[in-house]
Design an enzyme around this catalytic site. Structure first.
Site, short mmCIF file in Angstrom:
data_model
loop_
_atom_site.label_atom_id
_atom_site.label_comp_id
_atom_site.label_asym_id
_atom_site.label_seq_id
_atom_site.Cartn_x
_atom_site.Cartn_y
_atom_site.Cartn_z
N ASP A 154 41.13 61.44 -2.45
CA ASP A 154 40.93 61.11 -3.79
C ASP A 154 41.44 61.82 -5.01
O ASP A 154 41.99 61.60 -6.01
CB ASP A 154 39.37 61.04 -4.25
N HIS A 181 32.51 59.66 -2.18
CA HIS A 181 33.97 59.34 -1.65
C HIS A 181 33.51 57.61 -1.34
O HIS A 181 33.97 57.12 -0.66
CB HIS A 181 34.45 59.74 -0.53
P1 NAI Z 1 41.34 53.63 13.56
O1 NAI Z 1 40.82 52.60 14.05
O2 NAI Z 1 43.19 53.64 13.59
O3 NAI Z 1 41.17 55.09 14.46
C1 NAI Z 1 39.97 55.27 14.99
C2 NAI Z 1 39.91 56.12 16.28
O4 NAI Z 1 38.54 56.67 16.49
C3 NAI Z 1 40.46 55.09 17.50
O5 NAI Z 1 41.63 55.48 18.16
C4 NAI Z 1 39.35 54.84 18.36
O6 NAI Z 1 39.56 54.96 19.68
C5 NAI Z 1 38.55 56.08 17.99
N1 NAI Z 1 37.23 56.33 18.34
C6 NAI Z 1 36.20 55.38 18.16
N2 NAI Z 1 35.15 55.67 18.50
C7 NAI Z 1 35.34 56.98 19.28
C8 NAI Z 1 34.58 57.87 19.73
N3 NAI Z 1 33.12 57.64 20.31
N4 NAI Z 1 34.91 59.14 20.13
C9 NAI Z 1 36.20 59.29 19.94
N5 NAI Z 1 37.03 58.50 19.28
C10 NAI Z 1 36.58 57.19 19.01
O7 NAI Z 1 40.73 54.19 12.27
P2 NAI Z 1 41.63 55.08 11.02
O8 NAI Z 1 42.52 54.13 10.16
O9 NAI Z 1 41.99 56.22 11.71
O10 NAI Z 1 40.24 55.56 10.25
C11 NAI Z 1 39.43 56.31 10.87
C12 NAI Z 1 37.93 56.55 9.80
O11 NAI Z 1 38.50 57.20 8.71
C13 NAI Z 1 37.52 55.33 9.41
O12 NAI Z 1 36.16 55.17 9.34
C14 NAI Z 1 37.94 55.16 7.97
O13 NAI Z 1 37.32 54.45 6.99
C15 NAI Z 1 37.85 56.60 7.75
N6 NAI Z 1 38.90 57.13 6.48
C16 NAI Z 1 38.44 57.89 5.79
C17 NAI Z 1 39.11 58.33 4.58
C18 NAI Z 1 38.48 59.56 3.59
O14 NAI Z 1 39.10 59.70 2.61
N7 NAI Z 1 37.45 60.01 4.08
C19 NAI Z 1 40.38 57.63 3.96
C20 NAI Z 1 40.86 56.39 5.06
C21 NAI Z 1 40.06 56.52 6.16
#
Ligand code: NAI
Length: 329
Positions: A154, A181
């Protein structure tokens, strides 16, 4: 220094691991994911650094032995595991799936390396960080000064969009967001930059920062949310943590932290800290974690109002996280 990425094969996890691969403060980079990270780890291992790289993947749906090995002796753990948003979804819509993922990972963190710094990316951050806290409390190993929700994206967005308006991009630390957030819980704090902008520009800027995540979700047309900019944001935050641990320097960052027992410089912050358990605030970090909450400087009436306005939503989302853990017991 051992840093563990839980969820290393995802959009954020892979890009973040790439950025961390060249960080000279990390001796060992560990990639863990339910999708086997062997490919990602092998690919990264060809980038020349003295850093050791290891990868772990559960052997079955119920196996946590690999997670335990991944976390052994960790100094810093970052969690981008979970599902991202699709168009039309709010971050809160992710709660049902991501709450369990975060709780399960944090439970094992609590058993293996509860002293490590723990930084959470998985959304909804306003609830996943309280979930982590409540889980660790139930294991009697909660160190509030070492638990962080990463809200740096942000602030990155605020810096960029302000740059587009003013032509000045070197504003890191001068502007940042506080609060939570999601939507209206994100409160941009503009400091003296507010004097360079018209009221309409400020309104537009605040609104764009709050809903910038939607711009990315819509542009990606169902293929996920911010990954590249989030990885850059997480890398900035983690570099700060690593510097604080390794050099003993006091490092300034902004993060969503448990504010209830922290020291604070100014009375507006102290007052607010009595009303909410977790809040995104500028912090001074030392080798043991958060040392204190920094002053927010002079806030405009609108900024103060936006902070007050964010509190009921934030409190509800925090309570939802804590309730999830209590009800799962
Ligand atoms: P993605 O779907 O590309 O990657 C998520 C990964 O987590 C996948 O490789 C999946 O296999 C893995 N995963 C799922 N369950 C798991 C477990 N129990 N143990 C280990 N790995 C596991 O998603 P992306 O785009 O990388 O986003 C990840 C998270 O980050 C989402 O919840 C998203 O909303 C959040 N996010 C947070 C932001 C922030 O500002 N804090 C900004 C953008 C996204």
């Amino acid at each position: 220094m051992k840093l563990v990425v839980l969820g290393a094969c995802g959009g954020i996890g892979q890009t973040l691991s790439l950025l961390l691969r060249t960080n000279a403060l990390i001796d060992e980079l560990v990639l863990y994911d339910v999708v086997d990270p062997v490919g990602v780890a092998t690919d990264l291992s060809h980038i020349p650094t003295r850093q050791k790289i290891r990868h772990f993947c559960p052997l079955s749906k119920t196996d946590d032995s690999q997670l335990r090995m991944a976390l052994q002796d960790a100094n810093v753990v970052v969690i981008p595991a979970g599902i991202p948003r699709k168009p039309g979804m709010s971050r809160d819509d992710l709660f049902n799936i991501n709450a369990s993922i975060v709780q399960q990972l944090v439970k094992v963190y609590g058993e293996i390396c509860p002293e490590a710094f723990l930084a959470i990316i998985s959304n909804p951050v306003n609830s996943t960080v309280p979930i982590a806290a409540e889980q660790l409390r139930s294991q009697n190993c909660f160190h509030p000064e070492r638990l962080f929700g990463i809200t740096t994206l942000d602030s990155l967005r605020l810096e960029q969009f302000l740059g587009e308006l003013t032509g000045e991009w070197d504003v890191q630390g001068q502007v940042y967001t506080v609060g939570g957030h999601s939507g209206e819980t994100i409160v941009p704090v503009l400091g003296n930059w507010r004097l360079r902008l018209s009221p309409e520009q400020i309104k537009g800027l605040v609104n764009r920062v709050r809903y910038a995540g939607d711009e990315v979700v819509q542009a990606k047309q169902g293929k996920g949310s911010a990954t590249l900019s989030m990885a850059a944001a997480a890398n900035r935050f983690l570099c700060g943590i690593l510097r604080a641990i390794c050099t003993g320097e006091t490092v300034d960052e902004v993060a969503f932290v448990n504010v209830s027992r922290l020291k604070a410089d100014d009375c507006f912050v102290r007052e607010m800290m009595h009303k909410v358990e977790f809040f995104g605030v500028p912090i001074s970090l030392g080798p043991e974690g958060v040392a204190k909450v920094k002053s927010l400087g002079s806030l405009s009436a609108d900024e103060k109002e936006a902070i007050s306005h964010s509190l009921p939503t934030l409190c509800a989302q925090i309570a939802k996280g804590a309730r999830f853990v209590k009800e799962s017991k």
